[in-house]
Motif scaffolding. Structure first.
Motif, PDB file in Angstrom:
ATOM      1  N   GLU A  31     -89.913 -10.108  17.178  1.00 34.72           N
ATOM      2  CA  GLU A  31     -88.769  -9.991  16.444  1.00 34.72           C
ATOM      3  C   GLU A  31     -89.091  -9.680  14.833  1.00 34.72           C
ATOM      4  N   ILE A 107     -81.872 -14.217  11.067  1.00 32.44           N
ATOM      5  CA  ILE A 107     -82.877 -13.319  11.194  1.00 32.44           C
ATOM      6  C   ILE A 107     -83.017 -12.416   9.869  1.00 32.44           C
TER       7      ILE A 107
ATOM      8  N   ILE B 147     -89.191 -18.185  12.401  1.00 35.26           N
ATOM      9  CA  ILE B 147     -88.780 -17.332  13.534  1.00 35.26           C
ATOM     10  C   ILE B 147     -88.692 -17.814  14.903  1.00 35.26           C
TER      11      ILE B 147
END
Lengths: 323, 323
Positions: A31, A107, B147
């Motif tokens: 990610e 994010i 994350i």
């Protein structure tokens, strides 16, 4: 003269810096890597690396050092872009969906933090405390600039002085530092370092003024984001400040009302037209040109070598560009 | 034994660090200063500065250096708290409204960036590249931890291994680094530095496990935020992982369903009760105690001096605490 021509001699080095950027953001965390590489793939002018490379040529440059400092600066710049997009709620940048649009705000916030942490890790390669001091001071000022921008949103009573202070922190300082650090890591004389620093400051100011003009005069496609975004999101820039000061009360009131509705009115096109025909664009262009001339004037103090010409051409390009 | 007693001998130094924190965050920018001072006023255990101070006593400490490194670490910690509250959408922390609740998400994002920039500026006082390397590596790992936490939200299939990895990055590493850097700036032997680093890691792990238990067993007032927040916001911790593995299918399904509804069901109290009576709390306590014992075991390798006793008492306090 376009950017391609000016960049020609630096192509190989810029390609290596590009690879370095991808490597600096590498992570076994899919990610994090995807979100940050997404931004790299969207491109950008890489103007900070270019200033680092050119400035370094006035001393005894080591490409490895210039590359590292260029990566640090571009990563800091990218980190602020990602956080900016959260703050501005922006959906597109450089023609691509923003990190916050493609993923989400969380994010985007963390990717910004991650990119900054990568910048700091790259920065560890440098022993010279002056570099660390210049950059940390710069980052504090950038935060101040951001907060100022939020405080000034949708304000109809902004002064030009206030605008200049804000774009200095938002843009000019990091470009100034790019020139200065390129010189510093290449051990130029103190005087050359200061000249390059001044050049970077002036051209950074002009750069942002032109950016703010293009938001009125460019097309969505040229800008890679909707034209008129600044006014819509409440970012009151030079053309608007001029228009508010010089238009007749009726037109003035239309802008004031638009700002008072915080971008929720549907007459954006009309208000944009009022600003465009107010003389504000021409005024902003004149001011950008004044900063261009200041930048060109300080360049005279540098030794005559081809990088001085390149800095001159980039400065001229920045003020004449349409994207 | 309470924290006050353990901290007694460090009171004056901790007060100076507290003043230093306020000074580091000083700004002529009212919003920035208010938002960041708001967090300072809310207090906190200042456990990272305490570890710095104690660890430093095993070498030749300079208080000025210990103070600076303590400020850097506490500011990094604070910056992550502010960004965490944006990510978790948290309304209260330490019994006070969070920055994002009192101002908004944008100010919280920028305050976090600002606090971090202040940390980096303080960090500039140090020449030793090892310090910079340790910290930048640490910050990358913290981003990864964040994350991971987002990716793991509301996941019913988490392993203990995964949980341990996450709390290591989230909490243990910064406490580990606090002990290590306190030693490093005080020029302890390499061996002592490594022992303190291990101690910090073990006790940091235990600290977070207990924090996660308290979220089930504490009251809103003790916690300074609503009890059960973790489960509600999808932060799957050790007691839940245990419960999911050991409960009968009917009760297990209730937890799974609650997670599947992403905190939107109104049976939080019931699900909390299921976890509390599953044996998960006892299991988490046992594991925390195992880490406590590892921490105490490594302390044996340190020279016998009063700070070793303090580290022992703090470790015991951390695992027995109820707030």
């Amino acid at each position: 003269m376009n950017l391609q021509t000016i960049y020609r001699g630096m192509k190989k080095n810029l390609r290596e810096i590009e690879t370095g950027l991808f490597e600096a953001l590498k992570s076994d965390h899919i990610e994090l890597q995807e979100a940050s590489h997404h931004l790299l793939h969207a491109g950008g002018k890489r103007i900070r690396p270019v200033f680092v490379l050119l400035s370094g040529q006035f001393g005894s440059p080591s490409f490895a050092q210039l590359k590292s400092i260029a990566i640090v600066l571009e990563l800091i710049h990218m980190a602020t872009l990602v956080h900016d997009d959260v703050i501005d709620n922006a959906e597109t940048r450089r023609g691509k969906p923003t990190v916050k649009a493609k993923w989400d705000n969380r994010i985007a916030l963390l990717s910004g933090d991650y990119i900054l942490a990568c910048a700091l890790q790259e920065l560890c390669k440098f022993q010279d405390q002056r570099i660390h001091r210049v950059l940390s001071h710069e980052m504090l000022e950038m935060c101040r600039g951001e907060i100022e921008q939020i405080r000034d949103l949708y304000q109809a009573e902004l002064t030009i002085h206030r605008y200049l202070q804000r774009i200095k922190r938002k843009t000019a300082l990091l470009i100034m530092v790019s020139c200065q650090l390129g010189a510093m890591v290449s051990q130029t004389s103190e005087q050359v370092e200061q000249v390059l620093r001044s050049y970077g400051y002036y051209i950074g100011m002009a750069f942002q003024m032109i950016d703010d003009i293009l938001d009125f005069t460019g097309t969505d496609k040229e800008l890679g984001k909707p034209a008129g975004s600044d006014l819509k999101t409440g970012n009151v820039t030079l053309p608007v400040i001029y228009a508010l000061k010089h238009l007749d009360p009726v037109k003035r009131k239309q802008i004031v009302d638009y700002l008072a509705h915080k971008g929720q009115s549907d007459n954006l096109t009309e208000v944009l037209e009022i600003v465009k025909t107010s003389g504000g664009i021409e005024f902003a262009n004149q001011l950008a040109n004044r900063y261009l001339h200041k930048a060109l004037a300080v360049l005279d103090k540098l030794p005559k070598q081809k990088e001085r010409d390149s800095l001159q051409r980039i400065a001229e390009f920045i003020v004449k560009r349409t994207y």
